[in-house]
Design a protein around this motif. Structure first.
Motif, PDB file in Angstrom:
ATOM      1  N   THR A   1      40.989  34.627  44.464  1.00 14.02           N
ATOM      2  CA  THR A   1      41.292  34.551  45.896  1.00 14.02           C
ATOM      3  C   THR A   1      40.026  34.699  46.723  1.00 14.02           C
ATOM      4  O   THR A   1      39.963  34.215  47.848  1.00 14.02           O
ATOM      5  N   ASP A   2      39.016  35.363  46.187  1.00 15.13           N
ATOM      6  CA  ASP A   2      37.732  35.550  46.870  1.00 15.13           C
ATOM      7  C   ASP A   2      36.618  35.329  45.844  1.00 15.13           C
ATOM      8  O   ASP A   2      36.235  36.251  45.125  1.00 15.13           O
ATOM      9  N   PRO A   3      36.112  34.098  45.737  1.00 16.17           N
ATOM     10  CA  PRO A   3      35.127  33.778  44.695  1.00 16.17           C
ATOM     11  C   PRO A   3      33.882  34.671  44.701  1.00 16.17           C
ATOM     12  O   PRO A   3      33.422  35.092  43.635  1.00 16.17           O
ATOM     13  N   GLU A   4      33.328  34.966  45.875  1.00 13.57           N
ATOM     14  CA  GLU A   4      32.120  35.814  45.916  1.00 13.57           C
ATOM     15  C   GLU A   4      32.414  37.209  45.351  1.00 13.57           C
ATOM     16  O   GLU A   4      31.626  37.767  44.597  1.00 13.57           O
ATOM     17  N   ARG A   5      33.540  37.775  45.739  1.00 14.86           N
ATOM     18  CA  ARG A   5      33.925  39.108  45.252  1.00 14.86           C
ATOM     19  C   ARG A   5      34.102  39.087  43.734  1.00 14.86           C
ATOM     20  O   ARG A   5      33.668  40.004  43.030  1.00 14.86           O
ATOM     21  N   SER A   6      34.707  38.032  43.218  1.00 15.59           N
ATOM     22  CA  SER A   6      34.909  37.937  41.772  1.00 15.59           C
ATOM     23  C   SER A   6      33.595  37.735  41.036  1.00 15.59           C
ATOM     24  O   SER A   6      33.377  38.313  39.972  1.00 15.59           O
ATOM     25  N   ARG A   7      32.689  36.911  41.593  1.00 18.91           N
ATOM     26  CA  ARG A   7      31.374  36.739  40.951  1.00 18.91           C
ATOM     27  C   ARG A   7      30.607  38.058  40.948  1.00 18.91           C
ATOM     28  O   ARG A   7      29.924  38.388  39.978  1.00 18.91           O
ATOM     29  N   ASP A   8      30.707  38.829  42.012  1.00 19.33           N
ATOM     30  CA  ASP A   8      30.061  40.144  42.053  1.00 19.33           C
ATOM     31  C   ASP A   8      30.647  41.046  40.971  1.00 19.33           C
ATOM     32  O   ASP A   8      29.915  41.730  40.259  1.00 19.33           O
ATOM     33  N   PHE A   9      31.959  41.033  40.821  1.00 21.74           N
ATOM     34  CA  PHE A   9      32.609  41.880  39.818  1.00 21.74           C
ATOM     35  C   PHE A   9      32.178  41.492  38.404  1.00 21.74           C
ATOM     36  O   PHE A   9      31.701  42.321  37.639  1.00 21.74           O
TER      37      PHE A   9
ATOM     38  N   LEU B   1      28.299  40.503  32.955  1.00 22.47           N
ATOM     39  CA  LEU B   1      28.404  39.371  32.040  1.00 22.47           C
ATOM     40  C   LEU B   1      27.241  38.411  32.276  1.00 22.47           C
ATOM     41  O   LEU B   1      26.849  38.156  33.416  1.00 22.47           O
ATOM     42  N   GLU B   2      26.704  37.892  31.209  1.00 27.28           N
ATOM     43  CA  GLU B   2      25.602  36.933  31.289  1.00 27.28           C
ATOM     44  C   GLU B   2      26.131  35.561  31.689  1.00 27.28           C
ATOM     45  O   GLU B   2      27.205  35.140  31.256  1.00 27.28           O
TER      46      GLU B   2
ATOM     47  N   THR C   1      30.789  29.374  38.270  1.00 23.31           N
ATOM     48  CA  THR C   1      29.934  30.186  37.418  1.00 23.31           C
ATOM     49  C   THR C   1      30.678  30.397  36.112  1.00 23.31           C
ATOM     50  O   THR C   1      31.837  30.822  36.115  1.00 23.31           O
ATOM     51  N   VAL C   2      30.022  30.086  35.005  1.00 27.12           N
ATOM     52  CA  VAL C   2      30.613  30.255  33.682  1.00 27.12           C
ATOM     53  C   VAL C   2      29.865  31.389  32.985  1.00 27.12           C
ATOM     54  O   VAL C   2      28.638  31.356  32.877  1.00 27.12           O
ATOM     55  N   TYR C   3      30.619  32.395  32.537  1.00 22.96           N
ATOM     56  CA  TYR C   3      30.045  33.574  31.890  1.00 22.96           C
ATOM     57  C   TYR C   3      30.320  33.535  30.392  1.00 22.96           C
ATOM     58  O   TYR C   3      31.365  33.047  29.947  1.00 22.96           O
ATOM     59  N   PHE C   4      29.387  34.077  29.620  1.00 22.63           N
ATOM     60  CA  PHE C   4      29.603  34.263  28.191  1.00 22.63           C
ATOM     61  C   PHE C   4      30.647  35.357  27.988  1.00 22.63           C
ATOM     62  O   PHE C   4      30.611  36.388  28.658  1.00 22.63           O
ATOM     63  N   LEU C   5      31.576  35.133  27.060  1.00 23.63           N
ATOM     64  CA  LEU C   5      32.544  36.144  26.644  1.00 23.63           C
ATOM     65  C   LEU C   5      32.541  36.209  25.124  1.00 23.63           C
ATOM     66  O   LEU C   5      33.536  35.901  24.478  1.00 23.63           O
ATOM     67  N   GLY C   6      31.446  36.608  24.542  1.00 21.29           N
ATOM     68  CA  GLY C   6      31.382  36.651  23.088  1.00 21.29           C
ATOM     69  C   GLY C   6      31.542  35.255  22.525  1.00 21.29           C
ATOM     70  O   GLY C   6      30.703  34.400  22.726  1.00 21.29           O
ATOM     71  N   GLY C   7      32.675  34.987  21.858  1.00 24.55           N
ATOM     72  CA  GLY C   7      32.922  33.675  21.264  1.00 24.55           C
ATOM     73  C   GLY C   7      33.562  32.686  22.217  1.00 24.55           C
ATOM     74  O   GLY C   7      33.953  31.610  21.809  1.00 24.55           O
TER      75      GLY C   7
END
Length: 130
Positions: free
Chosen positions: A14-22, A29-30, A43-49
């Motif tokens: 609902t709030d992309p900036e807030r979620s990217r900050d989290f 997360l990298e 923005t795509v984050y690594f989640l292990g596999g």
């Protein structure tokens, strides 16, 4: 037959900036990759596999059925680091009856996140013949 080469979970916050900050700052997360411009960029984050893509925007929070399960090597150290980052923890690390050590948090839209340590003596670590 489907031959899967890669996969990711897509999250429309609902709030992309807030979620990217989290996910990027508080959870740490990298970043795998970024695309687009503006507040709804991806923005795509690594989640292990796997991967978690935070992109776009949605007027309503994700379904309560969406939950993330993240395995870490040390639940207590992760708990302490997340607390330092100001992450609101729903539950401190506890050993579950099934043997995993779990703690819980949620993202800004209420997506529940299980952060799990698999102890050395857990059957998930058993490898016959080793």
């Amino acid at each position: 037959m489907v031959h899967v080469l890669s996969s990711r979970t897509l999250l429309r916050p609902t709030d992309p900036e807030r979620s990217r900050d989290f996910y990027g700052t508080k959870l740490g997360l990298e970043i795998y990759r970024e695309f687009g411009t503006g507040p709804e960029r991806g923005t795509v984050y690594f989640l292990g596999g796997g991967f978690l893509e935070v992109s776009g925007r949605c007027d309503t929070p994700p379904s309560p059925g969406l939950e993330l399960w993240l395995q870490v090597s040390d639940a207590q150290a992760t708990y302490e680091e997340l607390a330092r980052q100001g992450v609101d923890m729903l539950r401190a690390p506890e050993r579950e009856p099934w043997g995993l050590i779990e703690m819980w948090t949620a993202d800004p839209d209420g997506v529940k996140i299980y952060i799990v340590e698999v102890p050395e003596d857990h059957p998930m670590r058993y490898r016959p013949g080793t």
